[in-house]
Design an enzyme around this catalytic site. Structure first.
Site, PDB file in Angstrom:
ATOM      1  N   ILE A 278       0.832  -1.214   0.000  1.00 42.21           N
ATOM      2  CA  ILE A 278       0.000   0.000   0.000  1.00 42.21           C
ATOM      3  C   ILE A 278       0.865   1.262   0.000  1.00 42.21           C
ATOM      4  O   ILE A 278       0.566   2.242  -0.685  1.00 42.21           O
ATOM      5  CB  ILE A 278      -0.944  -0.020   1.230  1.00 42.21           C
ATOM      6  CG1 ILE A 278      -1.966  -1.166   1.070  1.00 42.21           C
ATOM      7  CG2 ILE A 278      -1.640   1.317   1.419  1.00 42.21           C
ATOM      8  CD1 ILE A 278      -2.774  -1.482   2.325  1.00 42.21           C
TER       9      ILE A 278
ATOM     10  N   VAL B 289      10.718   2.747  12.293  1.00 43.52           N
ATOM     11  CA  VAL B 289       9.844   3.701  12.983  1.00 43.52           C
ATOM     12  C   VAL B 289       9.770   3.433  14.488  1.00 43.52           C
ATOM     13  O   VAL B 289       9.455   4.344  15.269  1.00 43.52           O
ATOM     14  CB  VAL B 289       8.408   3.737  12.389  1.00 43.52           C
ATOM     15  CG1 VAL B 289       8.402   4.306  10.980  1.00 43.52           C
ATOM     16  CG2 VAL B 289       7.727   2.383  12.440  1.00 43.52           C
TER      17      VAL B 289
ATOM     18  N   LYS C  40      -0.774 -14.634  16.716  1.00 40.91           N
ATOM     19  CA  LYS C  40      -0.769 -15.808  17.617  1.00 40.91           C
ATOM     20  C   LYS C  40      -1.929 -15.597  18.580  1.00 40.91           C
ATOM     21  O   LYS C  40      -2.221 -14.455  18.953  1.00 40.91           O
ATOM     22  CB  LYS C  40       0.529 -15.850  18.471  1.00 40.91           C
ATOM     23  CG  LYS C  40       1.703 -16.601  17.838  1.00 40.91           C
ATOM     24  CD  LYS C  40       1.648 -18.092  18.157  1.00 40.91           C
ATOM     25  CE  LYS C  40       2.817 -18.847  17.562  1.00 40.91           C
ATOM     26  NZ  LYS C  40       2.655 -19.248  16.178  1.00 40.91           N
TER      27      LYS C  40
ATOM     28  N   TYR D 235      -2.501  -6.955  17.152  1.00 40.33           N
ATOM     29  CA  TYR D 235      -2.745  -6.147  15.943  1.00 40.33           C
ATOM     30  C   TYR D 235      -4.031  -5.319  16.111  1.00 40.33           C
ATOM     31  O   TYR D 235      -4.059  -4.123  15.824  1.00 40.33           O
ATOM     32  CB  TYR D 235      -2.860  -7.090  14.749  1.00 40.33           C
ATOM     33  CG  TYR D 235      -3.014  -6.424  13.399  1.00 40.33           C
ATOM     34  CD1 TYR D 235      -1.940  -5.766  12.800  1.00 40.33           C
ATOM     35  CD2 TYR D 235      -4.218  -6.485  12.704  1.00 40.33           C
ATOM     36  CE1 TYR D 235      -2.069  -5.176  11.549  1.00 40.33           C
ATOM     37  CE2 TYR D 235      -4.350  -5.905  11.458  1.00 40.33           C
ATOM     38  CZ  TYR D 235      -3.281  -5.245  10.878  1.00 40.33           C
ATOM     39  OH  TYR D 235      -3.427  -4.671   9.637  1.00 40.33           O
TER      40      TYR D 235
HETATM   41  P1  NAD Z   1       3.391  -4.734   3.545  1.00 41.74           P
HETATM   42  O1  NAD Z   1       3.935  -5.730   4.474  1.00 41.74           O
HETATM   43  O2  NAD Z   1       3.258  -5.083   2.116  1.00 41.74           O
HETATM   44  O3  NAD Z   1       4.192  -3.354   3.672  1.00 41.74           O
HETATM   45  C1  NAD Z   1       4.453  -2.784   4.927  1.00 41.74           C
HETATM   46  C2  NAD Z   1       5.732  -1.969   4.838  1.00 41.74           C
HETATM   47  O4  NAD Z   1       6.008  -1.428   6.141  1.00 41.74           O
HETATM   48  C3  NAD Z   1       6.952  -2.800   4.427  1.00 41.74           C
HETATM   49  O5  NAD Z   1       7.658  -2.192   3.375  1.00 41.74           O
HETATM   50  C4  NAD Z   1       7.775  -2.873   5.699  1.00 41.74           C
HETATM   51  O6  NAD Z   1       9.180  -2.966   5.474  1.00 41.74           O
HETATM   52  C5  NAD Z   1       7.409  -1.553   6.385  1.00 41.74           C
HETATM   53  N1  NAD Z   1       7.680  -1.614   7.806  1.00 41.74           N
HETATM   54  C6  NAD Z   1       7.326  -2.601   8.676  1.00 41.74           C
HETATM   55  N2  NAD Z   1       7.844  -2.335   9.893  1.00 41.74           N
HETATM   56  C7  NAD Z   1       8.529  -1.179   9.794  1.00 41.74           C
HETATM   57  C8  NAD Z   1       9.282  -0.423  10.712  1.00 41.74           C
HETATM   58  N3  NAD Z   1       9.439  -0.814  11.977  1.00 41.74           N
HETATM   59  N4  NAD Z   1       9.871   0.712  10.280  1.00 41.74           N
HETATM   60  C9  NAD Z   1       9.743   1.124   8.988  1.00 41.74           C
HETATM   61  N5  NAD Z   1       9.040   0.433   8.074  1.00 41.74           N
HETATM   62  C10 NAD Z   1       8.443  -0.707   8.471  1.00 41.74           C
HETATM   63  O7  NAD Z   1       1.952  -4.328   4.162  1.00 41.74           O
HETATM   64  P2  NAD Z   1       0.675  -3.642   3.469  1.00 41.74           P
HETATM   65  O8  NAD Z   1      -0.328  -4.697   3.249  1.00 41.74           O
HETATM   66  O9  NAD Z   1       1.049  -2.745   2.371  1.00 41.74           O
HETATM   67  O10 NAD Z   1       0.139  -2.795   4.721  1.00 41.74           O
HETATM   68  C11 NAD Z   1       0.329  -1.409   4.874  1.00 41.74           C
HETATM   69  C12 NAD Z   1      -0.517  -0.940   6.044  1.00 41.74           C
HETATM   70  O11 NAD Z   1      -1.903  -1.232   5.796  1.00 41.74           O
HETATM   71  C13 NAD Z   1      -0.176  -1.598   7.370  1.00 41.74           C
HETATM   72  O12 NAD Z   1      -0.253  -0.655   8.411  1.00 41.74           O
HETATM   73  C14 NAD Z   1      -1.251  -2.656   7.521  1.00 41.74           C
HETATM   74  O13 NAD Z   1      -1.499  -3.001   8.861  1.00 41.74           O
HETATM   75  C15 NAD Z   1      -2.446  -1.956   6.889  1.00 41.74           C
HETATM   76  N6  NAD Z   1      -3.477  -2.890   6.407  1.00 41.74           N
HETATM   77  C16 NAD Z   1      -3.248  -3.732   5.351  1.00 41.74           C
HETATM   78  C17 NAD Z   1      -4.259  -4.610   4.943  1.00 41.74           C
HETATM   79  C18 NAD Z   1      -4.115  -5.567   3.800  1.00 41.74           C
HETATM   80  O14 NAD Z   1      -5.082  -6.296   3.484  1.00 41.74           O
HETATM   81  N7  NAD Z   1      -3.007  -5.624   3.111  1.00 41.74           N
HETATM   82  C19 NAD Z   1      -5.478  -4.626   5.625  1.00 41.74           C
HETATM   83  C20 NAD Z   1      -5.654  -3.769   6.683  1.00 41.74           C
HETATM   84  C21 NAD Z   1      -4.652  -2.898   7.066  1.00 41.74           C
END
Ligand code: NAD
Length: 477
Positions: free
Chosen positions: A250, A293, A326, A383
Site C-alpha cells: 500500500i 519507525v 498468535k 494487531y
Molecule cells: P506490507 O507488508 O506489504 O508493507 C508494509 C511496509 O512497512 C513494508 O515495506 C515494511 O518494510 C514496512 N515496515 C514494517 N515495519 C517497519 C518499521 N518498523 N519501520 C519502517 N518500516 C516498516 O503491508 P501492506 O499490506 O502494504 O500494509 C500497509 C498498512 O496497511 C499496514 O499498516 C497494515 O497493517 C495496513 N493494512 C493492510 C491490509 C491488507 O489487506 N493488506 C489490511 C488492513 C490494514
C-alpha cells in the site's frame, strides 16, 4: 497474488461456461480504476441522475457540471442552478420522470446522487425509495451512488434524527446489494455550515478513483481551518509527503499516486529495505529515508531529515505496519510488543514530534488502521489493539490540530492483495476476498487513491473520519 475467480470472470468463455452450467459460483465484476493522475473532467459525458429536495442543489449542480457530467433531474424544481451553469458549460439538464425503457437506453446511468438534507421525518423516506427504486436497473456496471444528508447528531427533532440516521443503513445495504456489479454506494454527512466543502468529497465518490470505498459514511465539517485554493489537477503540486513503509504494498502504491499528483514523496522504510525503497523513490523522483519507525531515535531523526532536506513536510502517511499473529495464550511478549510499538506507539511518537514545527500548517495526516483490527480477529489481539488504538489517536489529534488547518484521518483497509495478505492460509484468504460486496480483494492502489484524496486541499472538510477501504466487507467495523 492472483485471484483465480477474478481471472476466470475476465474470460468471457469461462464466464459463459460457468453461468450456463448453473454453477453457484459468484463471478466478481471487473472494477473500474483511475489510470494516471486526476483529470479536470472525470465525469465527462456521463449521465448522473439527481434527486431529493435538500439544501445542496447548487453545490451538486456545480460539482457535476464542472466535472463534465450530464445532469438528469428527477424533479423539475431542481432545475434552477443546473440551468444557469449548464448553459455556460453546454450541459443543460434533462428532466426525467421515469426510465425510458428500451434497447438504447438500457443501463444508461453512470451515477445517482440523492440530496436528503431536507429530510424531516421517517415518512419522508419514501422519497428515497421513490428515487432509487425505478432506476436501479438502469445503472451501468461500476456506477457510483451518493446520498447526502445532515448528521443525525445535530437534528433538532426526534423524527429528523430518525430519518437522517436511517440513511446510513440504507446506503450500506444498497452498497451490498449492488456490489456484484462493481457499483459503490456511500453517504456524505454534511454538518451545517460546511456545504462549501462537499464538492471535493462528492467528486471523489463519483470518480473512478473511488474503487474500493463503498458502504461508507463520510462526515464533512468546517472543523479544520481552510482558506486555500482547490485545484482538481495536480492537487499535490509543491507538497512534500512522508510515507512510512513505502518500499512495497500500500505504501509503494500511495507513493506512486501522490508523486503523479505533484508531490515530492519521501519514501521511508527500514534500513534492510533500502533496495526496494530506493527503487520506488527513483521511479517517482522522490527521496528515500531509512529508519525503523519503532527506534526511539526515529521521531527526532525523521523530523531533522525533513527539516534539513525539505524545509518541513505537508503530508504524513503512517502506513508502516506489521502483523504478529498468535492466540494470546501462545503469544510471546516480543510479538505483542512489536505490533503495539510499530503500528501504534511509533505513530503517536513520530506525530507528536512532527507537530512541533516540522509539519506545516494546513497539513494532512493519514493513519493506517484495519477493519480486521477494529472488528477483532482470532490470533490478532496485538494487531487489533494497535489498529483500534489508531482510531482514538486519530480522533484526538483531529480535534487538537484543527485550528492549524491540519486534518487527521484514518483509513481502515479490508482485504487488500499485498504481501501481508499473501501470508494468510489459503482458505482464510479466499473467505477474506469473497466476503465483501465487491466479492474480491482490493489492490494497493485502491487504498492509495483514498489516502491521496484525503491529502488533497479538496478534502479540507474531512477530518477525524475513519474510512474503510474494504469493498463493503460483510464483517468488520
Ligand atoms: P506490507 O507488508 O506489504 O508493507 C508494509 C511496509 O512497512 C513494508 O515495506 C515494511 O518494510 C514496512 N515496515 C514494517 N515495519 C517497519 C518499521 N518498523 N519501520 C519502517 N518500516 C516498516 O503491508 P501492506 O499490506 O502494504 O500494509 C500497509 C498498512 O496497511 C499496514 O499498516 C497494515 O497493517 C495496513 N493494512 C493492510 C491490509 C491488507 O489487506 N493488506 C489490511 C488492513 C490494514
Amino acid at each position: 497474488m492472483s485471484d483465480i475467480l477474478l481471472d476466470l470472470a475476465q474470460n468471457p468463455r469461462a464466464r459463459k461456461l460457468i453461468q450456463s452450467a448453473g454453477l453457484p459460483i459468484p463471478m466478481p465484476a471487473q472494477l473500474l480504476r483511475q489510470r494516471g493522475p486526476a483529470v479536470e473532467r472525470p465525469l465527462m459525458d456521463q449521465a448522473v441522475l439527481v434527486g431529493g429536495n435538500g439544501e445542496l442543489t447548487a453545490v451538486i449542480a456545480r460539482t457535476l457540471i464542472i466535472a463534465g457530467g450530464n445532469p438528469w433531474l428527477a424533479a423539475a424544481q431542481l432545475e434552477g442552478p443546473f440551468k444557469e451553469l449548464g448553459e455556460a458549460y453546454g450541459r443543460l439538464p434533462k428532466i426525467v420522470s421515469e426510465p425510458e425503457l428500451g434497447e438504447n437506453t438500457k443501463a444508461s446511468l453512470s451515477s445517482m446522487v440523492f440530496d436528503a438534507t431536507g429530510l424531516q421525518s421517517p415518512a419522508e423516506l419514501d422519497a428515497v425509495y421513490g428515487f432509487f427504486h425505478p432506476w436501479l436497473s438502469q445503472l451501468r456496471k461500476n456506477a457510483r451512488i451518493v446520498v447526502i444528508a445532515r448528521p443525525h447528531e445535530s437534528a433538532s427533532s426526534a423524527p429528523a434524527a430518525a430519518a437522517r440516521s436511517a440513511l446510513e443503513g440504507f446506503t450500506r445495504s444498497l452498497a451490498k446489494e449492488l456490489g456484484k456489479k462493481g457499483i459503490n454506494a456511500n453517504l456524505i454527512r454534511v454538518e451545517e455550515g460546511a456545504d462549501d466543502r462537499v464538492a471535493g468529497v462528492l467528486r471523489f465518490l463519483l470518480s473512478p478513483a473511488c474503487t474500493f470505498v463503498t458502504a461508507q459514511p463520510i462526515t464533512v465539517s468546517g472543523a479544520a481551518k481552510f482558506d486555500g485554493e482547490v485545484s482538481w489537477v495536480r492537487p499535490l503540486a509543491g507538497k512534500v509527503a512522508l510515507i512510512t513503509g513505502a518500499a512495497r504494498g500500500i505504501g509503494a502504491a500511495t507513493a506512486e499516486i501522490m508523486a503523479a499528483e505533484g508531490a515530492h514523496v519521501v519514501c521511508l522504510d527500514r534500513p534492510e529495505d533500502d533496495g526496494p525503497a530506493s527503487q520506488i523513490a527513483r521511479k517517482i523522483g522522490g527521496s528515500v529515508l531509512l529508519a525503523d519507525v519503532s527506534d526511539p531515535e526515529a521521531p527526532t531523526s525523521i523530523s531533522r531529515a525533513l527539516k534539513e532536506q525539505h524545509g518541513g513536510v505537508d503530508i504524513v502517511v503512517h502506513n508502516a505496519g506489521v502483523t504478529r499473529d498468535k492466540t494470546l495464550a501462545r503469544m510471546k511478549q516480543a510479538l505483542w510488543d512489536q505490533a503495539i510499538d510499530i503500528n501504534l506507539a511509533a505513530v503517536e511518537r513520530i506525530t507528536t514530534e512532527l507537530l512541533k514545527g516540522t509539519l506545516n500548517d494546513g497539513g494532512r495526516i493519514v493513519n493506517l488502521s484495519s477493519i480486521a483490527g477494529i472488528a477483532g480477529n482470532v490470533g490478532q489481539t496485538n494487531y487489533a489493539a494497535s489498529k483500534s488504538g489508531i482510531v482514538g489517536l486519530t480522533k484526538f489529534l483531529a480535534r487538537h490540530v484543527a485550528d492549524r488547518g491540519i486534518t487527521v484521518n484514518a483509513i481502515a483497509p479490508g482485504f487488500i492483495e499485498t504481501r501481508l495478505t499473501a501470508a494468510i492460509p489459503v482458505m482464510i484468504r479466499e473467505a477474506g476476498r469473497r466476503m465483501s460486496a465487491l466479492g474480491q480483494g482490493g489492490q494497493p492502489e485502491d487504498v492509495g487513491q483514498a489516502i491521496n484524496f484525503l491529502c488533497t486541499p479538496a478534502a479540507a472538510g474531512v477530518t477525524g473520519n475513519i474510512i474503510r477501504v474494504c469493498g463493503g466487507a460483510l464483517i468488520g467495523a
